[in-house]
Design a protein around this motif. Sequence first.
Motif, PDB file in Angstrom:
ATOM      1  N   GLU A 516       0.829  -1.202   0.000  1.00  0.00           N
ATOM      2  CA  GLU A 516       0.000   0.000   0.000  1.00  0.00           C
ATOM      3  C   GLU A 516       0.868   1.259   0.000  1.00  0.00           C
ATOM      4  OE1 GLU A 516      -2.475   0.267   3.397  1.00  0.00           O
ATOM      5  OE2 GLU A 516      -3.736   1.859   2.586  1.00  0.00           O
ATOM      6  N   LEU A 517       0.460   2.238  -0.764  1.00  0.00           N
ATOM      7  CA  LEU A 517       1.148   3.528  -0.829  1.00  0.00           C
ATOM      8  C   LEU A 517       0.097   4.617  -0.668  1.00  0.00           C
ATOM      9  CD1 LEU A 517       3.903   4.917  -1.310  1.00  0.00           C
ATOM     10  CD2 LEU A 517       3.274   5.079  -3.726  1.00  0.00           C
ATOM     11  N   LYS A 518       0.139   5.293   0.472  1.00  0.00           N
ATOM     12  CA  LYS A 518      -0.881   6.290   0.786  1.00  0.00           C
ATOM     13  C   LYS A 518      -0.218   7.516   1.380  1.00  0.00           C
ATOM     14  CE  LYS A 518      -5.266   6.828   3.259  1.00  0.00           C
ATOM     15  NZ  LYS A 518      -6.230   6.189   4.177  1.00  0.00           N
ATOM     16  N   LYS A 519      -0.662   8.681   0.949  1.00  0.00           N
ATOM     17  CA  LYS A 519      -0.108   9.932   1.476  1.00  0.00           C
ATOM     18  C   LYS A 519      -0.493  10.087   2.938  1.00  0.00           C
ATOM     19  CE  LYS A 519      -2.146  12.115  -1.839  1.00  0.00           C
ATOM     20  NZ  LYS A 519      -2.681  13.175  -2.721  1.00  0.00           N
ATOM     21  N   ASN A 520       0.482  10.484   3.756  1.00  0.00           N
ATOM     22  CA  ASN A 520       0.247  10.683   5.180  1.00  0.00           C
ATOM     23  C   ASN A 520       0.478  12.150   5.537  1.00  0.00           C
ATOM     24  OD1 ASN A 520       3.005  10.838   4.961  1.00  0.00           O
ATOM     25  ND2 ASN A 520       3.427   8.974   6.125  1.00  0.00           N
ATOM     26  N   ILE A 521       0.463  12.429   6.829  1.00  0.00           N
ATOM     27  CA  ILE A 521       0.610  13.810   7.296  1.00  0.00           C
ATOM     28  C   ILE A 521       1.992  14.355   6.979  1.00  0.00           C
ATOM     29  CG2 ILE A 521       1.361  13.127   9.596  1.00  0.00           C
ATOM     30  CD1 ILE A 521      -1.051  15.993   8.769  1.00  0.00           C
ATOM     31  N   MET A 522       3.022  13.476   6.926  1.00  0.00           N
ATOM     32  CA  MET A 522       4.360  13.928   6.577  1.00  0.00           C
ATOM     33  C   MET A 522       4.444  14.348   5.114  1.00  0.00           C
ATOM     34  SD  MET A 522       6.455  14.059   9.065  1.00  0.00           S
ATOM     35  CE  MET A 522       7.950  14.157   8.103  1.00  0.00           C
ATOM     36  N   THR A 523       3.664  13.701   4.264  1.00  0.00           N
ATOM     37  CA  THR A 523       3.662  14.085   2.848  1.00  0.00           C
ATOM     38  C   THR A 523       3.193  15.525   2.680  1.00  0.00           C
ATOM     39  OG1 THR A 523       3.122  11.785   2.333  1.00  0.00           O
ATOM     40  CG2 THR A 523       2.880  13.395   0.573  1.00  0.00           C
ATOM     41  N   TYR A 524       2.116  15.866   3.370  1.00  0.00           N
ATOM     42  CA  TYR A 524       1.622  17.244   3.287  1.00  0.00           C
ATOM     43  C   TYR A 524       2.544  18.212   4.030  1.00  0.00           C
ATOM     44  CZ  TYR A 524      -2.655  15.347   1.334  1.00  0.00           C
ATOM     45  OH  TYR A 524      -3.563  14.719   0.517  1.00  0.00           O
ATOM     46  N   GLY A 525       3.272  17.707   5.014  1.00  0.00           N
ATOM     47  CA  GLY A 525       4.226  18.568   5.711  1.00  0.00           C
ATOM     48  C   GLY A 525       5.371  19.021   4.818  1.00  0.00           C
ATOM     49  N   VAL A 526       5.886  18.099   3.979  1.00  0.00           N
ATOM     50  CA  VAL A 526       6.971  18.486   3.070  1.00  0.00           C
ATOM     51  C   VAL A 526       6.425  19.240   1.857  1.00  0.00           C
ATOM     52  CG1 VAL A 526       8.555  16.680   3.796  1.00  0.00           C
ATOM     53  CG2 VAL A 526       6.865  16.179   2.032  1.00  0.00           C
ATOM     54  N   LEU A 527       5.177  18.948   1.458  1.00  0.00           N
ATOM     55  CA  LEU A 527       4.583  19.713   0.363  1.00  0.00           C
ATOM     56  C   LEU A 527       4.299  21.153   0.772  1.00  0.00           C
ATOM     57  CD1 LEU A 527       2.076  17.173  -1.223  1.00  0.00           C
ATOM     58  CD2 LEU A 527       4.126  18.116  -2.285  1.00  0.00           C
ATOM     59  N   ALA A 528       4.099  21.381   2.079  1.00  0.00           N
ATOM     60  CA  ALA A 528       3.886  22.753   2.555  1.00  0.00           C
ATOM     61  C   ALA A 528       5.116  23.611   2.321  1.00  0.00           C
ATOM     62  CB  ALA A 528       3.514  22.744   4.041  1.00  0.00           C
ATOM     63  N   MET A 529       6.292  22.983   2.260  1.00  0.00           N
ATOM     64  CA  MET A 529       7.510  23.729   1.977  1.00  0.00           C
ATOM     65  C   MET A 529       7.544  24.250   0.542  1.00  0.00           C
ATOM     66  SD  MET A 529      10.141  21.106   3.876  1.00  0.00           S
ATOM     67  CE  MET A 529      11.583  22.054   3.426  1.00  0.00           C
ATOM     68  N   ALA A 530       6.724  23.648  -0.341  1.00  0.00           N
ATOM     69  CA  ALA A 530       6.687  24.075  -1.739  1.00  0.00           C
ATOM     70  C   ALA A 530       5.576  25.072  -2.034  1.00  0.00           C
ATOM     71  CB  ALA A 530       6.518  22.849  -2.639  1.00  0.00           C
ATOM     72  N   CYS A 531       4.767  25.430  -1.032  1.00  0.00           N
ATOM     73  CA  CYS A 531       3.664  26.383  -1.235  1.00  0.00           C
ATOM     74  C   CYS A 531       4.206  27.807  -1.104  1.00  0.00           C
ATOM     75  CB  CYS A 531       2.546  26.121  -0.225  1.00  0.00           C
ATOM     76  SG  CYS A 531       1.766  24.509  -0.401  1.00  0.00           S
ATOM     77  N   ASP A 532       4.726  28.343  -2.200  1.00  0.00           N
ATOM     78  CA  ASP A 532       5.296  29.687  -2.163  1.00  0.00           C
ATOM     79  C   ASP A 532       4.265  30.777  -2.432  1.00  0.00           C
ATOM     80  OD1 ASP A 532       4.892  28.785  -4.697  1.00  0.00           O
ATOM     81  OD2 ASP A 532       6.725  29.649  -5.537  1.00  0.00           O
ATOM     82  N   THR A 533       3.011  30.399  -2.705  1.00  0.00           N
ATOM     83  CA  THR A 533       1.942  31.379  -2.904  1.00  0.00           C
ATOM     84  C   THR A 533       0.737  30.995  -2.061  1.00  0.00           C
ATOM     85  OG1 THR A 533       1.055  30.161  -4.812  1.00  0.00           O
ATOM     86  CG2 THR A 533       2.694  31.874  -5.251  1.00  0.00           C
ATOM     87  N   LYS A 534      -0.140  31.972  -1.853  1.00  0.00           N
ATOM     88  CA  LYS A 534      -1.340  31.741  -1.063  1.00  0.00           C
ATOM     89  C   LYS A 534      -2.272  30.748  -1.744  1.00  0.00           C
ATOM     90  CE  LYS A 534      -5.434  34.142   0.698  1.00  0.00           C
ATOM     91  NZ  LYS A 534      -6.177  35.418   0.729  1.00  0.00           N
ATOM     92  N   GLU A 535      -2.363  30.777  -3.059  1.00  0.00           N
ATOM     93  CA  GLU A 535      -3.256  29.888  -3.783  1.00  0.00           C
ATOM     94  C   GLU A 535      -2.843  28.428  -3.603  1.00  0.00           C
ATOM     95  OE1 GLU A 535      -1.857  32.571  -4.975  1.00  0.00           O
ATOM     96  OE2 GLU A 535      -3.611  33.899  -5.121  1.00  0.00           O
ATOM     97  N   LYS A 536      -1.551  28.130  -3.664  1.00  0.00           N
ATOM     98  CA  LYS A 536      -1.077  26.757  -3.454  1.00  0.00           C
ATOM     99  C   LYS A 536      -1.370  26.294  -2.037  1.00  0.00           C
ATOM    100  CE  LYS A 536       2.686  26.901  -6.849  1.00  0.00           C
ATOM    101  NZ  LYS A 536       4.149  26.776  -7.054  1.00  0.00           N
TER     102      LYS A 536
END
Length: 687
Positions: A516-536
Motif C-alpha cells: 500500500e502507498l498512501k499519502k500521510n501527514i508527513m507528505t503534506y508537511g513536506v509539500l507545505a515547503m513548496a507552497c510559495d503562494t497563497k493559492e497553493k
Amino acid sequence: MALQCWKLIRLVRNAALIPRNVNCHTEALQNKVMKRKEYRTENNFIYLEDPDTFGTLAGKKNHEVLLEDEGDIKEEKFLKDRPLKSQILTTKQYADLIKQYLERKRIKEAIDVLEVRMLKEDRATPENYIYNILIGACADVGYTKKAFKLFNDMKRRALKPTGDTYTCLFNACANSPWPENGLKHAQHLRTLMIEKGIEPNLTNYNAMIKAFGRCGDLPTAFQIVDEMISKKIKIRVHTFNHLLQACISDNNSGLRHALVVWRKMLKMREKPNIFSFNLMLKCVKDCQLGTAQEIHELIGIIQDHIIPNTVILSAVQNNSSLEAGNRNAKRKQLPENHTVDNNKKDLDISYEVPNTDLKEEALSHTENEDMPIEIVNKSIQTLPKIDERTSPNLLSRSLKMEQVLALKEIQSVQDKFAVVGGQDDFLKEMAVYSVKPDIKTFTQMLPLLEETKEAELKLLETIKSSDVIADIDFYNMLIKKRCLRSDYIGAFEIKEMIENETKRRKRKYGLKKKYELKKNIMTYGVLAMACDTKEKAECLLVEMKEEQLKVNIEILGSMLRQGTVACQFEYITYIMKYVKDENLKPNGLFIKHLESFIEKCTDKMQKTAKGSYKCSPEFVKSFKKFADHYNKWLKQFDIDSTLAEEHPWKQFQEPYPETVQHQNFTIKEPKRFFKRDRKFFKYTSKL
C-alpha cells in the motif's frame, strides 16, 4: 406427633424471649451510663464533673466521638476489602494487558496496570517478567527516569534482575533525550554490575557499547570491546554495528572512526550485513573526516599496512605450476574482491584504531583461529575480474593510494559519498558480500546524491531494477530534497508520481497492506515547503480536509516561512487567521518566523529613512497594517506557555490525549479460569 409439635412451640417461645431480656439489660446500662457521677469537695460543694479535668469552660466535651486518621481509614479498608484469589490474574494475563497498551504507544496506561491494578487493587505479586516489559517500553521512548525507578522497585521486592533487565536499562540510557544524564546512568549501572559480580553476556556488551557511544563516550565504547576480547568473546558483526552507531555520535571525526572500525571488521573476516552499510551511509551524512592532521594520520595508517601484490602473484604462479601433482595444495586465502593489477596499484590494506585500546595484539588471536582454505585447481587458476573502480572506495579491500592522497579537499556530503564509492560502486560493494539493499538504504542514499534531477531519476531506476518497493517515506524525502533546492515544481511532480504509483499498485496487488502507498501527514508537511503562494497553500489545506487529515502547527509554520521569505503580507495574514480558526497553539518556531519577518521589514524602513534603501508606498502601508494586526493577534495567546519548551517526559506522565484520528480502543479483558463454558449433554443410553 403432638409431642414434637409441643417441643417446637417451646423453642420458638424461648427464642422470642431472649431479645427482650437483652433490650431491657441494654436500657438499664444506658441509664446507668447517662447518670452523671457526683464529686464532693472539702467545702461540701457538689460537682457533676471531675474537678481535675482542665478546660471545662470551653463547653462540654464529647468523649464518645473519636477522631479517626485518614491513614487508619485506608488501612482498615485495605484489610477489609481483600480481593479473592479468583479475582487475581496470572502473570501472563497481566502481561497481555500491558502489551495491548504498548501496541498503541500508551505508556502511562501500561504502567498503571502494574502500579494501580496489580499492586493496589488486586494485590498481586509481580514477577520480573512484568518489570522487564515495562522497562523495555520506557527504554524505547527514552523514559530513563521511570526505567530506573522500576528497576529500583524491582530490587526492593527481592526480584532478581535478568540479562534482559540490564539490556533494557542500557538501551534507556542510549535513548535518553539528554546524553549527559544517560551517560551518568550508564556509568552507574556498569559500576553496579562490577560490584555485584554480574558477568555480562554478548547482548549486554552490545547494549553497553550502544549506550556509551550514543552518549558521547567513544573511548569507553572501544574499551568495552577490548574487555570482550580479553574474555575471549567472539566479536561478531553485530558488535561492529554498535561501534558504528557510536562513531555517528562524533560529528567532527566520526567518519574517520567508522572507516577504522570497518577496516577492522574486514581484517577479522566478519561479513558486513545490511545494517552495516546503512549505518555507514548515516555516518557519511552526519559526520566529518576530522582535521587535516587526523586525515594525514589515516593515510599513514593505510600506508603502514601495504601488502605488495608480488607476494600474491607469486602464490598464483606457484599454484598454477602444480596443476597435476599438488591439486590440494594450501595457499594463503585471497580476499573475495581482491584484484591483481600488473601496475601494482591495488593494495590490500588494514587499519589501526586510533586513540583507543583496540590494539593489534588483542585482535591477533581471533584471526589465527580461522582455518586455511583448500583450493583444488582443475585448470589454470585465474582470479575473478571486477570492473575497475573509477573512484576510491575506502570500504573495499582493494584501494588505489594515488586517489586517496586528496582526502584533505573533501568538504561536501557528495565528496564524502564519493570516497566510499558513490551510488554505483557502493551498491557493487554490497553485491560483493551478497547483501541486497532495502528501501532504507536508498532513502539514506538520497541526501548524498548530487542536486540534480538526473541523479534522482537514476536512483528511482535502480530501485526498480533491484526489485525494491518504495514506501511513502522515500517519496517524502525526495519531495523534501527538491524543496530544499527550491525546485517547487519538481516537488509537486513527485506528488503526481505518488498518485500514479498508488493506482498502479491497487490494480496489481489489490488491498494488500504490504504494497500500500498512501499519502500521510508527513507528505503534506513536506509539500507545505513548496507552497510559495497563497493559492497553493489554500489548495493544499482543502485537499487535507478532503483526506480527513487534521492540519498541525508545523505544516502552517512551513507555509508561514514561505510567506515571510517572499514578503507576502496577504499570505502571512491568511495563515495567522487559519491558526486562530483551527484553535491551534503556535509554537516557538512559528513566533520566531513572525519576529524575524518584522525585524527584516523594520530594517528596510530604517534604511529608507536614511536614504540607503527605497521602499514603495504600498509596502509601508501594508507593513503598518500588518503590525497592528499582529499585535492584536498576539494578545489572544499565552506567549509564556507558547515559548516554554515542553518536557519530553510529560507526555508519558499524563493519559493519552483523545483526538479524532486516534479514537478510543477497547481492552480485551482476559477470561477468568473459574468461568468455564461447560455445555450440558443429555445422557442417552448406548444400548
